[in-house]
Design a protein around this motif. Structure first.
Motif, PDB file in Angstrom:
ATOM      1  N   ILE A 285      -1.066   6.631   7.802  1.00  0.00           N
ATOM      2  CA  ILE A 285      -1.739   6.346   6.531  1.00  0.00           C
ATOM      3  C   ILE A 285      -3.162   6.903   6.549  1.00  0.00           C
ATOM      4  O   ILE A 285      -3.599   7.534   5.587  1.00  0.00           O
ATOM      5  N   LYS A 286      -3.873   6.703   7.658  1.00  0.00           N
ATOM      6  CA  LYS A 286      -5.251   7.210   7.741  1.00  0.00           C
ATOM      7  C   LYS A 286      -5.293   8.731   7.702  1.00  0.00           C
ATOM      8  O   LYS A 286      -6.267   9.310   7.227  1.00  0.00           O
ATOM      9  N   ALA A 287      -4.240   9.387   8.170  1.00  0.00           N
ATOM     10  CA  ALA A 287      -4.181  10.848   8.152  1.00  0.00           C
ATOM     11  C   ALA A 287      -3.664  11.381   6.815  1.00  0.00           C
ATOM     12  O   ALA A 287      -3.443  12.578   6.685  1.00  0.00           O
ATOM     13  N   HIS A 288      -3.458  10.481   5.852  1.00  0.00           N
ATOM     14  CA  HIS A 288      -2.971  10.857   4.517  1.00  0.00           C
ATOM     15  C   HIS A 288      -1.591  11.509   4.589  1.00  0.00           C
ATOM     16  O   HIS A 288      -1.258  12.341   3.747  1.00  0.00           O
ATOM     17  N   GLN A 289      -0.803  11.125   5.578  1.00  0.00           N
ATOM     18  CA  GLN A 289       0.559  11.637   5.644  1.00  0.00           C
ATOM     19  C   GLN A 289       1.362  11.020   4.500  1.00  0.00           C
ATOM     20  O   GLN A 289       1.148   9.864   4.147  1.00  0.00           O
ATOM     21  N   PRO A 290       2.280  11.749   3.910  1.00  0.00           N
ATOM     22  CA  PRO A 290       3.052  11.199   2.792  1.00  0.00           C
ATOM     23  C   PRO A 290       3.910  10.013   3.230  1.00  0.00           C
ATOM     24  O   PRO A 290       4.240   9.868   4.397  1.00  0.00           O
ATOM     25  N   ALA A 291       4.261   9.185   2.253  1.00  0.00           N
ATOM     26  CA  ALA A 291       5.030   7.975   2.542  1.00  0.00           C
ATOM     27  C   ALA A 291       6.362   8.294   3.204  1.00  0.00           C
ATOM     28  O   ALA A 291       6.838   7.526   4.033  1.00  0.00           O
ATOM     29  N   TRP A 292       6.969   9.430   2.867  1.00  0.00           N
ATOM     30  CA  TRP A 292       8.244   9.768   3.506  1.00  0.00           C
ATOM     31  C   TRP A 292       8.043  10.021   4.994  1.00  0.00           C
ATOM     32  O   TRP A 292       8.960   9.855   5.792  1.00  0.00           O
ATOM     33  N   PHE A 293       6.837  10.411   5.386  1.00  0.00           N
ATOM     34  CA  PHE A 293       6.551  10.670   6.799  1.00  0.00           C
ATOM     35  C   PHE A 293       6.251   9.359   7.539  1.00  0.00           C
ATOM     36  O   PHE A 293       6.717   9.153   8.650  1.00  0.00           O
ATOM     37  N   THR A 294       5.464   8.477   6.914  1.00  0.00           N
ATOM     38  CA  THR A 294       5.141   7.193   7.554  1.00  0.00           C
ATOM     39  C   THR A 294       6.277   6.183   7.404  1.00  0.00           C
ATOM     40  O   THR A 294       6.361   5.228   8.169  1.00  0.00           O
ATOM     41  N   GLY A 295       7.151   6.414   6.430  1.00  0.00           N
ATOM     42  CA  GLY A 295       8.230   5.470   6.144  1.00  0.00           C
ATOM     43  C   GLY A 295       9.095   5.089   7.331  1.00  0.00           C
ATOM     44  O   GLY A 295       9.403   3.908   7.518  1.00  0.00           O
ATOM     45  N   PRO A 296       9.530   6.046   8.182  1.00  0.00           N
ATOM     46  CA  PRO A 296      10.353   5.654   9.326  1.00  0.00           C
ATOM     47  C   PRO A 296       9.651   4.669  10.259  1.00  0.00           C
ATOM     48  O   PRO A 296      10.274   3.727  10.756  1.00  0.00           O
ATOM     49  N   SER A 297       8.349   4.855  10.485  1.00  0.00           N
ATOM     50  CA  SER A 297       7.627   3.889  11.336  1.00  0.00           C
ATOM     51  C   SER A 297       7.512   2.539  10.642  1.00  0.00           C
ATOM     52  O   SER A 297       7.600   1.489  11.287  1.00  0.00           O
ATOM     53  N   VAL A 298       7.321   2.549   9.313  1.00  0.00           N
ATOM     54  CA  VAL A 298       7.288   1.281   8.567  1.00  0.00           C
ATOM     55  C   VAL A 298       8.632   0.568   8.738  1.00  0.00           C
ATOM     56  O   VAL A 298       8.675  -0.652   8.977  1.00  0.00           O
TER      57      VAL A 298
ATOM     58  N   VAL B  85       0.840  -1.200   0.000  1.00  0.00           N
ATOM     59  CA  VAL B  85       0.000   0.000   0.000  1.00  0.00           C
ATOM     60  C   VAL B  85       0.880   1.258   0.000  1.00  0.00           C
ATOM     61  O   VAL B  85       0.539   2.256  -0.646  1.00  0.00           O
ATOM     62  N   GLN B  86       2.027   1.208   0.667  1.00  0.00           N
ATOM     63  CA  GLN B  86       2.956   2.341   0.625  1.00  0.00           C
ATOM     64  C   GLN B  86       3.431   2.571  -0.816  1.00  0.00           C
ATOM     65  O   GLN B  86       3.473   3.693  -1.295  1.00  0.00           O
ATOM     66  N   PHE B  87       3.771   1.494  -1.506  1.00  0.00           N
ATOM     67  CA  PHE B  87       4.228   1.584  -2.897  1.00  0.00           C
ATOM     68  C   PHE B  87       3.100   2.069  -3.806  1.00  0.00           C
ATOM     69  O   PHE B  87       3.290   2.970  -4.618  1.00  0.00           O
ATOM     70  N   ASN B  88       1.927   1.476  -3.649  1.00  0.00           N
ATOM     71  CA  ASN B  88       0.818   1.797  -4.538  1.00  0.00           C
ATOM     72  C   ASN B  88       0.337   3.238  -4.387  1.00  0.00           C
ATOM     73  O   ASN B  88      -0.124   3.842  -5.353  1.00  0.00           O
ATOM     74  N   ARG B  89       0.429   3.779  -3.192  1.00  0.00           N
ATOM     75  CA  ARG B  89      -0.050   5.154  -3.035  1.00  0.00           C
ATOM     76  C   ARG B  89       0.952   6.171  -3.561  1.00  0.00           C
ATOM     77  O   ARG B  89       0.616   7.333  -3.764  1.00  0.00           O
ATOM     78  N   ILE B  90       2.179   5.760  -3.847  1.00  0.00           N
ATOM     79  CA  ILE B  90       3.160   6.635  -4.472  1.00  0.00           C
ATOM     80  C   ILE B  90       3.130   6.478  -5.990  1.00  0.00           C
ATOM     81  O   ILE B  90       3.127   7.453  -6.729  1.00  0.00           O
ATOM     82  N   THR B  91       3.092   5.245  -6.478  1.00  0.00           N
ATOM     83  CA  THR B  91       3.246   4.931  -7.890  1.00  0.00           C
ATOM     84  C   THR B  91       2.290   5.656  -8.827  1.00  0.00           C
ATOM     85  O   THR B  91       2.728   6.199  -9.827  1.00  0.00           O
ATOM     86  N   PRO B  92       0.978   5.702  -8.569  1.00  0.00           N
ATOM     87  CA  PRO B  92       0.094   6.338  -9.555  1.00  0.00           C
ATOM     88  C   PRO B  92       0.378   7.817  -9.736  1.00  0.00           C
ATOM     89  O   PRO B  92       0.022   8.406 -10.749  1.00  0.00           O
ATOM     90  N   ASN B  93       1.026   8.411  -8.782  1.00  0.00           N
ATOM     91  CA  ASN B  93       1.276   9.843  -8.831  1.00  0.00           C
ATOM     92  C   ASN B  93       2.596  10.173  -9.497  1.00  0.00           C
ATOM     93  O   ASN B  93       2.815  11.296  -9.909  1.00  0.00           O
ATOM     94  N   GLY B  94       3.477   9.199  -9.597  1.00  0.00           N
ATOM     95  CA  GLY B  94       4.740   9.381 -10.300  1.00  0.00           C
ATOM     96  C   GLY B  94       5.713  10.310  -9.592  1.00  0.00           C
ATOM     97  O   GLY B  94       5.343  11.048  -8.699  1.00  0.00           O
TER      98      GLY B  94
END
Length: 196
Positions: A166-179, A80-89
């Protein structure tokens, strides 16, 4: 001239599951009776007397969850982290779509499933990690007397952070450290063989 031949067998690499197969609701986990026992490698052999039956029961049940669902959940989070980045390029201009925009394609449905799975796991782990004994050593630092107790505690904590981000629509770079911390503590549990 020296000639060498290398015999290789077929290399088997499983293709990743497609989104519609991987991103599915996980069943509610129910622990079963088990003969699992904690491990006491050094220096945990020194804290063995501090480990309670509640610690053992909690970790026994968390290990069952870990063996049954952790890997799938980790893979779902990655996807889901990958998919929410990919469509936006790359290089998307803010306001024109970004990894916080879940209206593209199937992203919102995937986010709903994965965050529900994370929340279900967090709810399962919460009473168990909170039941673990936390002690203070002679300099006042907190430690968990049961082997890998801290790893389970931190895994639970960071899973909660991932879901909230993720629920707060924070960007992947923000949620990435917790992942990455979820992976770190999950990997620590796996490498320790505490759940074997």
């Amino acid at each position: 001239m020296i000639a060498a031949t290398v015999a290789t067998g077929p290399v088997s690499r499983a293709d990743p599951l497609p989104d519609h197969e991987l991103i599915q609701p996980l069943p509610a986990f129910v622990p079963a009776p088990s003969d699992w026992q904690p491990k006491f490698p050094f220096p945990y052999d020194q804290t063995r007397s501090e480990v309670t039956e509640a610690d053992i029961t909690a970790q026994r049940e968390m290990c069952q969850w870990y063996n049954a669902q952790y890997e799938t959940l980790r893979n779902q989070i990655d996807r889901v982290q990958f998919n929410r980045i990919t469509p936006n390029g790359p290089g998307v201009i803010t306001g024109a779509g970004s990894d916080w925009d879940y209206s593209i394609g199937d992203i919102q449905r995937q986010v709903d499933i994965v965050t529900a799975n994370i929340d279900q796991s967090v709810a399962f782990l919460a009473p168990r990690v909170q039941a673990l004994t936390q002690s203070r050593n002679y300099v006042g630092d907190i430690h968990f007397p049961i082997y890998e107790g801290e790893s389970f505690y931190l895994l639970w904590q960071h899973l909660s952070n991932v879901s909230a981000g993720i629920k707060a629509h924070q960007p992947a770079w923000f949620t990435g450290p917790s992942v990455q911390r979820v992976k770190r503590w999950g990997s620590s549990i796996g490498r320790s063989h505490v759940c074997d």
